[in-house]
Motif scaffolding. Structure first.
Motif, PDB file in Angstrom:
ATOM      1  N   THR A  38       0.812  -1.220   0.000  1.00 55.52           N
ATOM      2  CA  THR A  38       0.000   0.000   0.000  1.00 55.52           C
ATOM      3  C   THR A  38       0.842   1.265   0.000  1.00 55.52           C
ATOM      4  OG1 THR A  38      -0.119   0.186   2.420  1.00 55.52           O
ATOM      5  CG2 THR A  38      -1.772  -1.214   1.327  1.00 55.52           C
ATOM      6  N   GLY A  71      -1.512  -5.942   1.724  1.00 52.20           N
ATOM      7  CA  GLY A  71      -2.709  -6.730   1.493  1.00 52.20           C
ATOM      8  C   GLY A  71      -2.407  -8.053   0.817  1.00 52.20           C
ATOM      9  N   ARG A  87      -1.779  -5.248   8.921  1.00 50.86           N
ATOM     10  CA  ARG A  87      -2.230  -3.882   9.215  1.00 50.86           C
ATOM     11  C   ARG A  87      -1.597  -3.461  10.530  1.00 50.86           C
ATOM     12  NH1 ARG A  87      -2.523   1.020   9.551  1.00 50.86           N
ATOM     13  NH2 ARG A  87      -4.461   2.144  10.030  1.00 50.86           N
ATOM     14  N   ASN A  91     -10.808  -1.710   4.287  1.00 45.43           N
ATOM     15  CA  ASN A  91     -10.632  -2.518   3.080  1.00 45.43           C
ATOM     16  C   ASN A  91     -11.426  -1.916   1.916  1.00 45.43           C
ATOM     17  OD1 ASN A  91      -9.544  -4.695   1.674  1.00 45.43           O
ATOM     18  ND2 ASN A  91     -11.259  -6.046   2.148  1.00 45.43           N
ATOM     19  N   TRP A 142      -6.146   0.906   0.701  1.00 41.24           N
ATOM     20  CA  TRP A 142      -6.342  -0.520   0.467  1.00 41.24           C
ATOM     21  C   TRP A 142      -7.072  -0.774  -0.853  1.00 41.24           C
ATOM     22  CZ3 TRP A 142      -3.733  -3.709   3.347  1.00 41.24           C
ATOM     23  CH2 TRP A 142      -3.496  -3.462   4.697  1.00 41.24           C
ATOM     24  N   ALA A 166      -7.253  -6.457   2.305  1.00 43.92           N
ATOM     25  CA  ALA A 166      -7.150  -6.342   3.766  1.00 43.92           C
ATOM     26  C   ALA A 166      -8.175  -7.238   4.451  1.00 43.92           C
ATOM     27  CB  ALA A 166      -7.320  -4.896   4.199  1.00 43.92           C
TER      28      ALA A 166
END
Length: 359
Positions: A28, A35, A54, A105, A123, A127
């Motif tokens: 990301t 992800g 995350r 997400n 995202w 995610a």
């Protein structure tokens, strides 16, 4: 912009432990958040090497021999502490299969949907992931502390640099499937996923499943922290000015193809996943271009807190196509045509128009 987002966006170096190769994971650009590639999901469980990451701060390296978990606060009669060995030797262990999904997400796709950019991690669809989590029921750890009659909220706190924390109601903390997990997919928790111990809160947004837990506060009053007042709240029409804290996640579906997808002509099977947070998925429908909606086949049963798998047969002709997929839960809630707008770009769950080139 929130403090957490400021810290995340300021990072220019990679601050996680496990490899995140581009053929398995999507970067990301924050250095903290990676992800899962939807086309790299071989089975019902997400392999640990490609389970999404995350983080609010760099992954901490913790020594289990020096680690302790403290349970304290105004909502307990006697504060207690546990060592890592205590978790393995003093309490029954259970295993549950549960899906975790970040509330942000598909934020980048939400931005495309509404024609505006949202702050926060950008995202795509990755995610979200499902694992077998093994650990101790949180209620078993709380019981020796003696929960008071006025206790109403439980708040795990992380040992990362920002002390990430998020409260939950007492009833959710005492649920059968709320765990302090020490293992993931049959192996000891990796550092990026919470070693030595993390919370797993079934069906709720991923931010509630605090990693690297070192303290749990039991409170007799509602708790307000950045993670339920400035972040992970819905701000916009239909919500109070201070926002509505996100708990469960809405129903959504995922096609196991790259974006955009590329397929050969001829008969084949299109597969995917669908998740409805605390509710089971009971149906998935698909639509090709402007054709009518048709039912897909659920190949794994939908259960509360875990995704369902689905598939359909397709014999595409060469050219550009669009696949749309719409999941429904057992309460009759289906994915909408457009996502309810909110200022931070959370909970995108509109039906996606997935581009596919066949040639």
């Amino acid at each position: 912009m929130t403090e957490q987002h400021t810290a995340t966006r300021a990072l220019t170096t990679r601050e996680v432990v496990k490899p995140t190769p581009a053929d398995l994971m999507e970067d990301t650009g924050t250095g903290l958040d990676f992800g899962t590639r939807p086309d790299r999901l071989p089975g019902h469980l997400t392999p640990t090497d490609r389970f999404f990451i995350r983080n609010h701060a760099p992954t901490p390296r913790l020594d289990p021999t020096a680690w302790t978990l403290r349970i304290e606060g105004g909502g307990v009669r006697v504060p207690v502490s546990y060592t890592y060995d205590d978790l393995w030797s003093r309490f029954p262990m259970i295993s549950v299969v549960r899906t975790l999904e970040c509330a942000g997400n598909r934020r980048a796709l939400f931005a495309e949907e509404v024609g505006a950019r949202f702050e926060g991690t950008q995202w795509g669809r990755g995610a979200v992931g499902t694992a077998e989590w093994t650990g101790v029921r949180l209620r078993d750890l709380l019981e020796p502390a003696g929960i008071t009659s006025r206790a109403c909220e439980i708040m795990p706190e992380s040992l990362d640099a920002v002390r990430a924390r998020r409260p939950m109601p007492l009833a959710k903390a005492l649920a059968d499937d709320t765990l302090l997990a020490v293992a993931m997919n049959g192996e000891i928790l990796p550092p990026d996923h919470g070693f030595p111990a993390r919370i797993v809160v079934s069906g709720w947004l991923g931010a509630a499943s605090i990693k690297w837990v070192g303290r749990i506060e039991v409170s007799e009053r509602p708790l307000h922290v950045p993670w339920n007042t400035r972040d992970y709240v819905l701000i916009g029409p239909g919500h109070p000015p201070e926002g509505t804290p996100i708990t469960g996640v809405p129903v959504s579906a995922l096609v196991e193809l790259p974006w955009p997808g590329r397929l050969r002509p001829g008969p084949q099977i299109v597969r995917g996943r669908a998740f409805a947070g605390e509710r089971p998925v009971v149906a998935v429908d698909y639509r090709i271009d402007h054709d009518p909606w048709r039912p897909a086949v659920l190949t794994t049963p939908g259960t509360a807190g875990a995704w369902a798998r689905w598939q359909f047969h397709w014999n595409p002709r060469p050219g550009d196509h669009v696949i749309r997929v719409r999941a429904s839960d057992d309460q009759g809630r289906s994915q909408p045509d457009s996502s309810p707008w909110n200022a931070l770009g959370y909970c995108q769950n509109a039906v996606l128009a997935h581009p596919v080139m066949v040639g």
